[in-house]
Scaffold this motif. Structure first.
Motif, PDB file in Angstrom:
ATOM      1  N   HIS A   6     -67.074  15.924 -16.202  1.00 44.56           N
ATOM      2  CA  HIS A   6     -67.831  15.365 -15.315  1.00 44.56           C
ATOM      3  C   HIS A   6     -69.064  16.576 -14.853  1.00 44.56           C
ATOM      4  O   HIS A   6     -69.966  16.276 -14.553  1.00 44.56           O
ATOM      5  CB  HIS A   6     -67.502  14.537 -14.071  1.00 44.56           C
ATOM      6  CG  HIS A   6     -66.934  13.473 -14.474  1.00 44.56           C
ATOM      7  ND1 HIS A   6     -67.085  12.161 -14.245  1.00 44.56           N
ATOM      8  CD2 HIS A   6     -65.724  13.057 -15.597  1.00 44.56           C
ATOM      9  CE1 HIS A   6     -66.485  11.186 -14.659  1.00 44.56           C
ATOM     10  NE2 HIS A   6     -65.554  11.966 -15.709  1.00 44.56           N
ATOM     11  N   TRP A  30     -63.283  14.194  -8.936  1.00 49.89           N
ATOM     12  CA  TRP A  30     -64.552  13.665  -9.676  1.00 49.89           C
ATOM     13  C   TRP A  30     -65.610  13.491  -8.352  1.00 49.89           C
ATOM     14  O   TRP A  30     -65.287  12.783  -7.670  1.00 49.89           O
ATOM     15  CB  TRP A  30     -64.447  12.515 -10.289  1.00 49.89           C
ATOM     16  CG  TRP A  30     -63.488  12.635 -11.381  1.00 49.89           C
ATOM     17  CD1 TRP A  30     -63.535  13.457 -12.641  1.00 49.89           C
ATOM     18  CD2 TRP A  30     -62.055  12.618 -11.401  1.00 49.89           C
ATOM     19  NE1 TRP A  30     -62.534  13.636 -13.207  1.00 49.89           N
ATOM     20  CE2 TRP A  30     -61.614  13.020 -12.526  1.00 49.89           C
ATOM     21  CE3 TRP A  30     -61.270  11.802 -10.398  1.00 49.89           C
ATOM     22  CZ2 TRP A  30     -60.121  12.890 -12.542  1.00 49.89           C
ATOM     23  CZ3 TRP A  30     -59.840  11.777 -10.439  1.00 49.89           C
ATOM     24  CH2 TRP A  30     -59.319  12.463 -11.780  1.00 49.89           C
ATOM     25  N   LEU A  55     -49.851   5.492 -10.489  1.00 45.76           N
ATOM     26  CA  LEU A  55     -50.749   6.493 -10.511  1.00 45.76           C
ATOM     27  C   LEU A  55     -52.025   6.066 -10.221  1.00 45.76           C
ATOM     28  O   LEU A  55     -52.442   5.171 -10.877  1.00 45.76           O
ATOM     29  CB  LEU A  55     -50.855   7.290 -11.900  1.00 45.76           C
ATOM     30  CG  LEU A  55     -49.564   7.549 -12.472  1.00 45.76           C
ATOM     31  CD1 LEU A  55     -49.772   8.044 -13.801  1.00 45.76           C
ATOM     32  CD2 LEU A  55     -48.462   8.186 -11.429  1.00 45.76           C
ATOM     33  N   ASN A  63     -56.318   6.484  -8.862  1.00 47.43           N
ATOM     34  CA  ASN A  63     -57.620   7.522  -8.433  1.00 47.43           C
ATOM     35  C   ASN A  63     -57.882   6.553  -7.079  1.00 47.43           C
ATOM     36  O   ASN A  63     -58.348   5.443  -6.820  1.00 47.43           O
ATOM     37  CB  ASN A  63     -58.703   7.206  -9.286  1.00 47.43           C
ATOM     38  CG  ASN A  63     -58.375   8.161 -10.569  1.00 47.43           C
ATOM     39  OD1 ASN A  63     -57.966   8.996 -10.485  1.00 47.43           O
ATOM     40  ND2 ASN A  63     -59.177   7.682 -11.711  1.00 47.43           N
TER      41      ASN A  63
HETATM   42  C1  LIG Z   1     -58.987   8.620 -12.751  1.00 43.15           C
HETATM   43  O1  LIG Z   1     -60.490   8.778 -13.025  1.00 43.15           O
HETATM   44  C2  LIG Z   1     -60.457   9.660 -14.068  1.00 43.15           C
HETATM   45  C3  LIG Z   1     -62.058   9.854 -14.280  1.00 43.15           C
HETATM   46  O2  LIG Z   1     -62.885   8.805 -14.340  1.00 43.15           O
HETATM   47  C4  LIG Z   1     -59.971   9.119 -15.556  1.00 43.15           C
HETATM   48  O3  LIG Z   1     -60.243   9.855 -16.412  1.00 43.15           O
HETATM   49  C5  LIG Z   1     -58.497   8.834 -15.116  1.00 43.15           C
HETATM   50  O4  LIG Z   1     -57.898   8.450 -16.355  1.00 43.15           O
HETATM   51  C6  LIG Z   1     -58.205   8.310 -13.837  1.00 43.15           C
HETATM   52  N1  LIG Z   1     -57.031   7.978 -13.922  1.00 43.15           N
HETATM   53  C7  LIG Z   1     -56.205   7.013 -13.474  1.00 43.15           C
HETATM   54  C8  LIG Z   1     -54.776   7.215 -13.255  1.00 43.15           C
HETATM   55  O5  LIG Z   1     -56.796   5.828 -13.324  1.00 43.15           O
END
Ligand SMILES: *[C@@H]1O[C@H](CO)[C@@H](O)[C@H](O)[C@H]1NC(C)=O
Ligand SMILES: *[C@@H]1O[C@H](CO)[C@@H](O)[C@H](O)[C@H]1NC(C)=O
Ligand SMILES: *[C@@H]1O[C@H](CO)[C@@H](O)[C@H](O)[C@H]1NC(C)=O
Length: 458
Positions: free
Chosen positions: A293, A322, A451, A453
């Motif tokens: 990114h 990010w 898991l 984000n």
């Molecule tokens: C979190 O966000 C990143 C970047 O957008 C992505 O590559 C990753 O797979 C995401 N992880 C989860 C656990 O959603």
């Protein structure tokens, strides 16, 4: 007879220099004890000579040594900011620094039409002298047409002089300085995002509140961004001793950078980068494929020095955050237990200690854990490591050799299975509610992990 005259001239000249020296010595030993009044009463003419000769305390980045008599007071003052405040307060706010750039860097020519920048500096109870020396170094060593503004973000400081006194002081500086106050203590990330949101420049530059920029620091950074606006650049970061405020040029084999939490870390320059530059050390070090990114470049042409203890810790370069500048938000991963609804937390512990688990607070920090493409569970540069049946789960430097750091995440069952022991990460036991355990895989809810984000905005 002529010889005698020569001798007299030589003697007179030496005597004059001895007197000047004695005067300077007296002044400086005196000044270590003195207050503002005494300093001001010093003859302006002499002050001019001192600064022209760059002989004031700390000029040219030299060390400031505190005399024995003041050591006790110095130690007391050290505790306030965890650096030698007495030394810092003796040094001019606009002190001179050596130009330690490689010769090849000094003569590089940059395009005229560079983008301008807002410099965002977050502080919390920072010392007056270090904060303003940062601001002065930015103003004095950046071409003003490239400097849109300096934004000081106050992360809820309590010290009086950082309120109205600071506001009045910065009004008289040559570049617009804006002060933004966070309503409550919000941490570095939120404060930086707030500063970013308020910035008007075409580029945003983040600086620590106790650093000094050296000559020519800004142009190479902006030139790279002009070439490709998606680039994120970082200068070489040298060290200012926290003890003597001496400027110490670092090596270009390691570099200071920011991990995704925007905390400062030292990183070794990868060998492939040394090879790519074919010995031309004035070329930037590139990190093209880091979670792409951002494209990060380290600038060997640009130097900024940071006050810090000179012991370096190195780790691998990595990023797992990010940042979205449009929405001023940052995303980071966390790992949450389905049964207890708590999150893995490194508790601020160090390498070789047990990983913890705690109520999820949604603020990132110690709860940033990612499950990586290498199947490691990672927090900063430490990986969860299990070397015995039934644990404990320890945080060790990531070695990328799989072994005890290899975990298999089952996205359907939501389990994190440690491959070597064939056991699963589980909730804490009754004995210790603060650390996760290793148990035989049973499919129970306590062995399920999400898991996610998380997004942190302003
Ligand atoms: C979190 O966000 C990143 C970047 O957008 C992505 O590559 C990753 O797979 C995401 N992880 C989860 C656990 O959603
Ligand atoms: C710092 O500022 C003072 C007062 O304006 C000036 O006399 C001095 O030369 C400056 N020092 C440097 C190193 O520029
Ligand atoms: C920064 O650049 C933009 C775009 O060229 C311009 O509108 C703005 O006035 C500049 N700011 C300063 C302080 O030069």
């Amino acid at each position: 007879m002529r010889r005698f005259v020569y001798c007299k001239v030589v003697l007179a000249t030496s005597l004059m220099w001895v007197l000047v020296d004695v005067f300077l010595l007296l002044y400086f030993s005196e000044c270590n004890k003195c207050d503002d009044k005494k300093e001001r009463s010093l003859l302006p003419a002499l002050r001019a000579v001192i600064s022209r000769n760059q002989e004031g305390p700390g000029e040219m980045g030299k060390a400031v040594l505190i005399p024995k008599d003041d050591q006790e007071k110095m130690k007391e003052l050290f505790k306030i900011n965890q650096f030698n405040l007495m030394a810092s307060d003796l040094i001019a706010l606009n002190r001179s620094l050596p130009d330690v750039r490689l010769e090849g860097c000094k003569t590089k020519v940059y395009p005229d039409e560079l983008p301008n920048t807002s410099v965002v500096i977050v502080f919390h109870n920072e010392a007056w002298s270090t904060l303003l020396r940062t601001v002065y170094s930015v103003i004095n060593r950046s071409p003003h047409y490239l400097l849109s503004e300096v934004i000081l973000v106050d992360d809820a400081s309590e010290r009086d002089f950082l309120k109205l006194t600071l506001e009045n002081y910065v009004k008289n500086l040559e570049v617009p300085v804006k002060i933004i106050r966070m309503e409550e203590r919000s941490g570095l990330i939120r404060a930086r995002l707030r500063g970013a949101a308020a910035s008007k420049g075409q580029v945003i530059t983040f600086l620590d509140a106790h650093c000094e920029c050296t000559l020519g620091w800004l142009e190479p950074l902006l030139a790279r961004i002009k070439e490709d606006r998606k680039t994120v650049v970082c200068p070489i970061i040298d060290v200012i001793s926290d003890d003597t405020f001496e400027y110490m040029a670092g090596s270009d084999m390691t570099y200071g950078g920011f991990n995704w939490k925007l905390n400062f870390r030292w990183y070794p320059v990868p060998q492939r980068e040394m090879d790519r530059r074919k010995g031309d050390r004035t070329l930037p070090v590139r990190f093209g494929n880091v979670e792409a990114h951002w494209r990060l470049q380290l600038h060997t042409l640009s130097l900024v020095a940071l006050v810090m203890s000179s012991t370096r810790t190195t780790g691998d370069w990595q990023k797992f955050g990010w940042m979205n500048l449009k929405t001023s938000s940052i995303s980071y991963p966390q790992i949450r237990n389905v049964e207890t609804n708590q999150c893995l937390d490194n508790m601020g512990r160090k390498e070789n200690e047990k990983v913890g688990i705690f109520n999820c607070h949604g603020m990132g920090g110690n709860q940033v854990f990612s499950y990586t493409a290498d199947k490691e569970i990672r927090t900063d540069d430490l990986c969860l490591d299990v070397s015995r049946l039934n644990g404990p789960v320890i945080m060790l430097k990531c070695h990328h050799m799989r072994g005890n750091q290899l975990w298999e995440y089952d996205a359907e069952r939501l389990t994190l299975r440690h491959v070597n022991s064939n056991q699963c990460l589980d909730e804490p036991s009754e004995e210790d509610k603060m650390v996760p355990t290793m148990q035989d895989c049973s499919g129970s809810r306590s062995q399920q992990w999400l898991l996610r984000n998380m997004t942190l905005g302003v």
